[in-house]
Write an enzyme that holds these catalytic residues in place. Structure first.
Site, PDB file in Angstrom:
ATOM      1  N   ASP A 100      50.573  38.303  42.856  1.00  0.00           N
ATOM      2  CA  ASP A 100      49.379  38.415  43.692  1.00  0.00           C
ATOM      3  C   ASP A 100      49.502  39.556  44.698  1.00  0.00           C
ATOM      4  O   ASP A 100      50.387  39.541  45.552  1.00  0.00           O
ATOM      5  CB  ASP A 100      49.189  37.080  44.425  1.00  0.00           C
ATOM      6  CG  ASP A 100      47.800  36.881  44.981  1.00  0.00           C
ATOM      7  OD1 ASP A 100      47.035  37.850  45.032  1.00  0.00           O
ATOM      8  OD2 ASP A 100      47.488  35.750  45.382  1.00  0.00           O
ATOM      9  N   ASP A 101      48.633  40.560  44.586  1.00  0.00           N
ATOM     10  CA  ASP A 101      48.598  41.682  45.530  1.00  0.00           C
ATOM     11  C   ASP A 101      49.828  42.581  45.447  1.00  0.00           C
ATOM     12  O   ASP A 101      50.217  43.200  46.446  1.00  0.00           O
ATOM     13  CB  ASP A 101      48.450  41.189  46.981  1.00  0.00           C
ATOM     14  CG  ASP A 101      47.012  40.835  47.337  1.00  0.00           C
ATOM     15  OD1 ASP A 101      46.186  40.714  46.417  1.00  0.00           O
ATOM     16  OD2 ASP A 101      46.721  40.673  48.533  1.00  0.00           O
ATOM     17  N   CYS A 155      41.628  39.367  43.664  1.00  0.00           N
ATOM     18  CA  CYS A 155      42.261  38.121  43.231  1.00  0.00           C
ATOM     19  C   CYS A 155      41.418  37.294  42.265  1.00  0.00           C
ATOM     20  O   CYS A 155      41.809  37.049  41.123  1.00  0.00           O
ATOM     21  CB  CYS A 155      42.593  37.263  44.456  1.00  0.00           C
ATOM     22  SG  CYS A 155      43.693  38.042  45.655  1.00  0.00           S
ATOM     23  N   LYS A 176      48.420  29.493  41.942  1.00  0.00           N
ATOM     24  CA  LYS A 176      47.125  29.759  42.558  1.00  0.00           C
ATOM     25  C   LYS A 176      45.989  29.683  41.541  1.00  0.00           C
ATOM     26  O   LYS A 176      45.972  30.418  40.567  1.00  0.00           O
ATOM     27  CB  LYS A 176      47.171  31.148  43.208  1.00  0.00           C
ATOM     28  CG  LYS A 176      45.865  31.632  43.818  1.00  0.00           C
ATOM     29  CD  LYS A 176      46.109  32.953  44.537  1.00  0.00           C
ATOM     30  CE  LYS A 176      44.823  33.593  45.026  1.00  0.00           C
ATOM     31  NZ  LYS A 176      45.089  34.817  45.812  1.00  0.00           N
ATOM     32  N   HIS A 204      51.129  38.181  48.159  1.00  0.00           N
ATOM     33  CA  HIS A 204      49.922  38.148  48.991  1.00  0.00           C
ATOM     34  C   HIS A 204      50.297  37.728  50.416  1.00  0.00           C
ATOM     35  O   HIS A 204      51.216  36.951  50.616  1.00  0.00           O
ATOM     36  CB  HIS A 204      48.955  37.129  48.378  1.00  0.00           C
ATOM     37  CG  HIS A 204      47.562  37.141  48.932  1.00  0.00           C
ATOM     38  ND1 HIS A 204      47.268  36.793  50.238  1.00  0.00           N
ATOM     39  CD2 HIS A 204      46.375  37.425  48.350  1.00  0.00           C
ATOM     40  CE1 HIS A 204      45.960  36.871  50.426  1.00  0.00           C
ATOM     41  NE2 HIS A 204      45.387  37.253  49.297  1.00  0.00           N
ATOM     42  N   ASP A 249      47.416  40.834  39.901  1.00  0.00           N
ATOM     43  CA  ASP A 249      45.974  40.600  39.887  1.00  0.00           C
ATOM     44  C   ASP A 249      45.155  41.764  40.432  1.00  0.00           C
ATOM     45  O   ASP A 249      43.962  41.863  40.166  1.00  0.00           O
ATOM     46  CB  ASP A 249      45.624  39.309  40.635  1.00  0.00           C
ATOM     47  CG  ASP A 249      45.977  39.351  42.117  1.00  0.00           C
ATOM     48  OD1 ASP A 249      46.662  40.296  42.557  1.00  0.00           O
ATOM     49  OD2 ASP A 249      45.575  38.423  42.843  1.00  0.00           O
TER      50      ASP A 249
END
Length: 565
Positions: free
Chosen positions: A29-30, A67, A133, A225, A331
């Site tokens: 994520d990120d 996301c 997530k 993230h 993502d």
């Protein structure tokens, strides 16, 4: 005789079922394009690097720049607008991203005109497992993983949460129920990255007990993230390593990418983001703070790698690794949200781990995006290009060269359904299901080109691209609610200029116009339009924009809602 034939058929069916691969889809994520070692980074990621080296590594794979749109496309094989998540999912206990029935592409949750990978693979005999997530709909349980095809789930239904102290609506969920008594699965404090991995391993091991079916695991880490939080033991490995500053580190990563053959020497390194100061203009104390911001971020990725290593080791011990397809991606591009030099507490561990949105800012996100410009939210390379590889010892031989055929999220579902022998439905419970938009990536197993017959498209938050071979049409703010703003389009030849520094829109106006028309046609077909106008934000009395604020509260839901997930 009939019994013998029946037995033979049953045995043949069982053998065919046994040949179906397990499939693990790992999303971080990120994380930026250059952060992991195999894509040029200095962060220690030996397990990820090993998987990539033993599989097929893509040099041009594209996500959805944010996301939840990325997750919507990945889970359904459709561009996110068709799934109802053309922009964002609604925040917990709010409908803040639901534009209403007149804007069906912008409802803020996964609709029923699509099927998830789990819903499609389950009828093909797969166990469907998920940890991590979700971020595809929170406010009604019929939007949750178990109601969208997954048999087992542990993770965070909403988007961002604290890593050591998940809380309230952003806490952990086991199945359909909140996990109110968080217990560490390691000898360290509870940490979401560890918990997601260990529950995934538990789910896999439970499947091995008397069940003869392959599994599909979707492992969606929330790291790296924000809030940026990591185990102190992992942070210690990196503290002090970044005193060279972002300018030197960008150059170091860029040279490493050239050595790896990922980036061509003629593609110039994009200049430092204009809003980021030169490292040597910071005083010594500020440099120490910025070093720590990057060290914490690096530790988060390091811990992901450790956990992937644990998962792979479990598969090796059980004899399942050889016939398990593992896919890995991020993502969106690096996250530069907030002030350029980061926000929130970072030096004090106790305060840091209670924060809800502390991060490293554009200063370090610019490094994570190396060699590209821009970040998450944007459809330029820095926002949409992701590391991506596939690893499957039984079927994929290690490929020394980078796989250069461009691909994107919508190609994952056709690939997995193809391997599983699964049928993609035309309708479910009376709801028409949109046809798949992508193509199978299976030719990449042997280094052959993907059989794509149409350009690739993307749109998020008015930013958009179209890719036709080496040509890329891209723009910031181009896809306005009232229609396309043609003057905002840029045109690049990625074979000559992948870092998007030489805009050719003035030199090739006819090509730009032709590609723009094709993008318009796609946007109508895949329901980018009609598009709602953004809601007006209330001005803060201080006059400081909300996205630049710095909050210290550890439990305020409003803090997370103020900032994009």
């Amino acid at each position: 005789m009939k019994n013998w034939i029946l037995s033979l058929l049953l045995l043949t069916g069982a053998a065919q079922a046994a040949e179906k691969p397990n499939m693990i889809l790992i999303m971080v994520d990120d994380m930026g394009f250059s952060d992991v070692g195999c894509y040029g980074g200095e962060i220690e990621t030996p397990n990820i690097d090993r998987l990539a080296a033993q599989g097929v590594r893509f040099s041009r794979f594209y996500n959805g720049s944010r996301c939840c749109p990325t997750r919507a496309s990945l889970m359904t094989g459709l561009h996110s607008h068709l799934t109802g998540i053309g922009h964002m999912t609604n925040s917990p206990n709010k409908e803040n991203h639901d534009a209403g029935e007149q804007f069906s592409s912008y409802r803020g949750f996964l609709n029923r005109n699509c099927v998830t990978l789990a819903e499609a693979l389950k009828p093909a005999g797969y166990a469907t497992l998920m940890t991590g997530k979700w971020h595809l709909g929170y406010n009604h349980k019929n939007r949750w993983p178990l109601q969208r095809g997954f048999e087992k789930y542990y993770g965070c239904i909403s988007g961002a949460t604290r890593f050591f102290y998940p809380y309230d609506a952003r806490g952990m969920t086991f199945g359909n129920e909140p996990d109110k008594e968080l217990k560490s699965t390691t000898d360290r404090p509870f940490y979401t990255t560890d918990a997601f991995t260990d529950h995934a391993i538990r789910f896999i091991q439970e499947e091995q007990q008397g069940k003869d079916r392959p599994f599909f695991l979707y492992l969606a880490y929330t790291a790296p993230h924000w809030p940026h939080q990591a185990h102190e033991e992992d942070i210690a490995k990196y503290a002090g390593n970044y005193m060279m500053g972002w300018d030197a580190l960008r150059e170091q990563r860029y040279q490493r990418q050239i050595e790896l053959g990922l980036i061509k020497p003629e593609w110039k390194l994009s200049p430092r983001d204009k809003k980021v100061p030169a490292w040597d203009t910071l005083n010594a104390e500020k440099q120490k703070v910025m070093d720590m911001r990057m060290a914490v971020y690096a530790a988060m990725i390091d811990r992901i790698d450790q956990n992937i290593g644990k998962l792979v080791q479990t598969l090796e011990k059980s004899g399942q690794l050889d016939n398990t397809l593992i896919l890995f991606l991020s993502d969106n591009g690096a996250c530069a949200e907030g002030p350029p030099l980061g926000r929130g507490e970072i030096m004090d561990p106790e305060k840091r781990n209670q924060q809800t949105n502390n991060n490293y800012g554009a200063a370090w996100a610019n490094v994570s995006s190396t060699p590209f410009q821009l970040y998450k939210h944007y459809t330029h390379e820095g926002g949409a290009a992701t590391p991506f590889f596939m690893h499957w010892p039984k079927r994929i031989q290690p490929q020394a060269d980078w796989y250069e055929s461009p691909a994107q999220l919508i190609d994952v579902m056709p690939t997995l359904l193809d391997l599983a022998g699964a049928t993609y439905p035309q309708a479910v419970d009376g709801n028409k299901i949109y046809p798949l938009r992508g193509v199978s990536l299976a030719p990449a197993f042997d280094g052959k080109p993907i059989q794509r017959t149409a350009p690739m498209f993307s749109e998020h938050e008015k930013n958009a691209f179209m890719m036709d071979g080496d040509w890329k049409l891209v723009g910031r703010g181009v896809a306005a609610p009232e229609g396309v703003l043609v003057s905002k389009w840029e045109l690049y030849n990625l074979a000559e200029d992948r870092t998007e520094l030489n805009d050719l829109s003035g030199k090739y106006p006819e090509r730009l116009a032709e590609m723009s028309r094709a993008w318009n046609k796609w946007a109508d077909q895949d329901r980018v339009y009609p598009k709602p106008r953004p809601r007006k934000k209330k001005q803060k009395q201080s006059g400081v924009p909300a996205h630049c604020g710095m909050r210290n509260s550890g439990t305020s839901e409003k803090v997370l809602d103020k900032h994009a997930e």
